[in-house]
Design a protein around this motif. Structure first.
Motif, PDB file in Angstrom:
ATOM      1  N   ASN A 120       0.642  -1.319   0.202  1.00  0.00           N
ATOM      2  CA  ASN A 120       0.309   0.245  -0.293  1.00  0.00           C
ATOM      3  C   ASN A 120       0.850   1.409  -0.488  1.00  0.00           C
ATOM      4  O   ASN A 120       0.551   2.052  -0.365  1.00  0.00           O
ATOM      5  N   SER A 121       1.761   1.461   0.126  1.00  0.00           N
ATOM      6  CA  SER A 121       3.010   2.262   0.204  1.00  0.00           C
ATOM      7  C   SER A 121       2.850   3.233  -1.150  1.00  0.00           C
ATOM      8  O   SER A 121       2.707   2.879  -2.218  1.00  0.00           O
ATOM      9  N   PHE A 122       3.333   4.516  -0.626  1.00  0.00           N
ATOM     10  CA  PHE A 122       3.231   5.318  -2.551  1.00  0.00           C
ATOM     11  C   PHE A 122       4.185   4.550  -3.300  1.00  0.00           C
ATOM     12  O   PHE A 122       5.620   4.445  -2.535  1.00  0.00           O
ATOM     13  N   ARG A 123       4.333   4.826  -4.621  1.00  0.00           N
ATOM     14  CA  ARG A 123       5.618   5.259  -5.285  1.00  0.00           C
ATOM     15  C   ARG A 123       6.451   5.430  -6.295  1.00  0.00           C
ATOM     16  O   ARG A 123       7.028   5.827  -6.507  1.00  0.00           O
ATOM     17  N   GLY A 124       5.825   6.431  -6.522  1.00  0.00           N
ATOM     18  CA  GLY A 124       5.823   7.000  -7.278  1.00  0.00           C
ATOM     19  C   GLY A 124       4.965   7.520  -8.047  1.00  0.00           C
ATOM     20  O   GLY A 124       4.139   6.368  -8.410  1.00  0.00           O
ATOM     21  N   PRO A 125       5.428   8.427  -9.057  1.00  0.00           N
ATOM     22  CA  PRO A 125       5.016   8.553 -10.580  1.00  0.00           C
ATOM     23  C   PRO A 125       4.927   7.735 -11.628  1.00  0.00           C
ATOM     24  O   PRO A 125       3.771   7.595 -13.034  1.00  0.00           O
ATOM     25  N   GLY A 126       5.919   7.082 -12.042  1.00  0.00           N
ATOM     26  CA  GLY A 126       6.335   5.799 -12.701  1.00  0.00           C
ATOM     27  C   GLY A 126       7.190   6.168 -13.511  1.00  0.00           C
ATOM     28  O   GLY A 126       7.772   7.450 -13.226  1.00  0.00           O
ATOM     29  N   MET A 127       7.680   5.649 -14.428  1.00  0.00           N
ATOM     30  CA  MET A 127       8.887   5.743 -15.169  1.00  0.00           C
ATOM     31  C   MET A 127       8.378   7.128 -16.308  1.00  0.00           C
ATOM     32  O   MET A 127       9.782   7.083 -16.451  1.00  0.00           O
ATOM     33  N   LYS A 128       7.973   6.414 -17.003  1.00  0.00           N
ATOM     34  CA  LYS A 128       6.875   7.479 -18.089  1.00  0.00           C
ATOM     35  C   LYS A 128       7.252   9.345 -17.569  1.00  0.00           C
ATOM     36  O   LYS A 128       8.193  10.583 -17.743  1.00  0.00           O
TER      37      LYS A 128
END
Lengths: 258, 258, 258, 258
Positions: free
Chosen positions: A52-60
């Motif tokens: 459930n942790s925040f992971r970020g905006p993703g690679m692109k």
């Protein structure tokens, strides 16, 4: 021996504005103390404690933001990759491609990162001895790319704790590549908060000074203007306003030992 | 509590003939002592110490061999996956999809493996406390698949050494899934031979007996008919001819504690 | 290999009545399961966490009580010594003289204990490898007395934690003397409660079963009829009423591996 | 914060001439770099690995030599005690009475040393967390004597290895007493040579610089003019001729962090 370099930035790209602002403040701080900066931010936290942790905006989206930072400020940028597919798009933007500590033994990932021709920063696994990094580096060098950085970030010491073995730095340096100390992940208490990792921000300064005193090439620190509100690794991030005083001491110690 | 299960096979698929022969011998041995067998073999050793180490036949050819073993002998088969792309083809053949210890914190890999609907055996990282596996398991369970196995394979203890903490088994079992002890990787000396990992085969029997005495669901062992000639992990593999006597003792201990 | 022996008793001699009663109950329990008993109790806890902790009745009164137990019940008695001066009076009463783990490297103490001609039980320091005990035993044997017991009680594992390495038993046994597992001190959390050591009584059974399954000569356990009220080491003491069931399992496992 | 103090001398008193000569050279070196010296030498190595190791001249002759050094050179002297009986005669000569690491939990010894009224240097056991030293210090302070020094000398890290946790220094300093780093015992490999302890002299400088960079009160080093020929702890002793350059760096680092 060249003077100390700083690799710093937020743990994760929270959004474009915050990332750009953090990079600008870091540039100002580093100019003030004449320490070269490599800006670091992750676009995806792929191995958080909990699902459930925040992971970020993703690679692109993340790479887009890092590209803007790089072009706007003229600062080299570093981020970490988690699969072979990420190497190519990441290498188009990044100056330094980073192998996360948990993944440092994945042969294909290390080889693919090295084949990009970029500088590769390999974090030493928490489960490895410093001399084990010679074989890890060998995987990268087998591609012909020897622009490698080796980063110490603590070694497992009982449960939910890491210790920074200062003997590691001279051992790593003998392997033949620049050596960096990650002063903020080294004070993590992995899994220490149950659903996430704890951290001991209060020790970053002590460990940072100690590591620099052994003679290293760079120091890595995750920073935030308000660590209590950080979406990732707040407990071990350095408050931006505390950074200038710390860097001044590190630079002075560095000058003595080099 | 059901009786002990054995997960066993060669570290790596060396070739079809050797793999089939190993599986046949294991079936015979397990039938002789009435212990259910899950056959284990890796098609790719993706994180060997050195870039020059033997890695196996690769996924495509390896899965073909495992499929033949499964169909010829009617034995469930297990292998480990290293990237999300491998999940689909692997799940077509395998009964149990295994997450390697170094990769147990890679959220996307654990989630993808669980989404396959197969049983997922998650090896506990050498850098984790037993209770940390609750969050790891939670990543798999978030998909709705709770057919999970948790495997202990030792925890970092100083450099180039692992220790098997027997408290780990009752702690892992409380999380709620079957618990397996990997008795052969637990006696590895990671990186202990410089260019490869050492191992202490002579302790497999002691650790195996100890773990079973705590009350576990299964035991995992890499075996070989001639460990000195094994292409991977020979130093910690059990000689096939030593297996029947060992299994008899394990079964007797298992009967006492269950 | 002879069958398993039990060394058991309260951590500290709280008073004569309680000590005698504990010994009687242990005798009854051990007779019921046909396990030979050596009664253990300390007259002085010389190295408690805090200066304010209860230490016991002292040597003179404590040895008097142990003598009464020995004569009344015909059970061999064991206690630990902390200085050379204590060896002579202690050896007049005790059948087994014990060297505490913290003191196992004190050459003069080990030599003096061995010179008494009594059996000497040397506890392995939390800071030693199993093979280090060969030199420790050598100090005792240099006196001509080779009636030595080596006791494993866990090894430092990070801060405030111990781990019981099951490889230790076959290694210690190769040195050539009987090997005992101290199942209750091994679950201590040293200093874990701030002003005193914590403990994990719930793991005694698991570690005890595991150790016996490796094949050892004896098991050591501190017991109390009401551990919550024990004046020392309550958190890791076994409740007397839980002992018979545990011993039955240990005896059954012991029979399988010997 | 006062400037750094040096506690240094040979591991063991080999003879009067060598001891006096070592003290003289240390005085000269320390005067040259303006670092206050406390001269250290042991009269009895009471816990050597093997019963056959050289132990020193014994207390009586050893204290006589230390007294001569003290009177001839006007330097404060430190030595370690191993039993309560040694406290009184030792306190007549010594300025600082030292509790060896293995004995730091022996309540009576710590209390007796503190009762002497002398400064007591308590070495932190290899089996203790830094915060555990608060209770240890409390035993000394219970006598009314709070002239205490706490010395870090590494913590157990797997087998036959120690690690120096730099977080230990700020934690120990918070307890409220001067904190010293023992830079030569911290690079011991306990029992690492089989019949004696190994050592990694090459790391003394790195660990010493690191510890001083955290901000400590003193540094402890065993020195020898020819460590290869030292009768004790040669592998981890600093060569006297290397000391001036090292001290200059330590002093410069100390000035930055205080």
């Amino acid at each position: 021996d060249r003077p100390l370099v700083l690799i710093a930035g937020p743990c994760v790209i929270e959004n474009e504005v915050a990332t750009m602002r953090c990079a600008e403040r870091l540039m100002t701080i580093c100019n003030g103390v004449s320490i070269p900066l490599i800006f670091k931010a992750s676009y995806d936290k792929a191995n958080r404690t909990s699902v459930n942790s925040f992971r970020g905006p993703g690679m692109k989206d993340g790479l887009k933001i890092l590209k803007k930072v790089k072009e706007a400020l003229g600062v080299p940028v570093l981020s970490d990759i988690h699969s072979i597919e990420q190497v190519e798009p990441a290498a188009e933007v990044l100056d330094v491609v980073q192998i996360p500590a948990f993944l440092c033994r994945q042969t294909d990932l290390v080889v693919a990162a090295a084949r990009s021709g970029k500088v590769v920063n390999i974090k030493k696994g928490q489960f490895l001895a410093p001399w084990d990094m010679e074989n890890v580096a060998g995987k990268a060098v087998s591609t012909g790319n020897d622009n490698i950085i080796l980063t110490e970030r603590g070694v497992s010491f009982g449960y939910n704790n890491l210790v920074s073995d200062m003997r590691s730095f001279p051992i790593l340096r003998k392997i033949g590549y620049p050596v960096v100390f990650d002063a903020t992940h080294s004070v993590q208490l992995p899994g220490g908060l149950g659903g996430s990792s704890g951290g001991q921000r209060e020790f970053v300064e002590y460990l940072g000074r100690a590591a620099v005193a052994t003679g290293i090439d760079g120091i890595f620190m995750e920073v935030h203007d308000d660590p209590e509100k950080a979406l990732c690794d707040g407990p071990n991030s350095v408050k931006l306003e505390d950074l200038p005083a710390l860097l001044k001491k590190l630079k002075a110690i560095d000058a003595i030992v080099k």
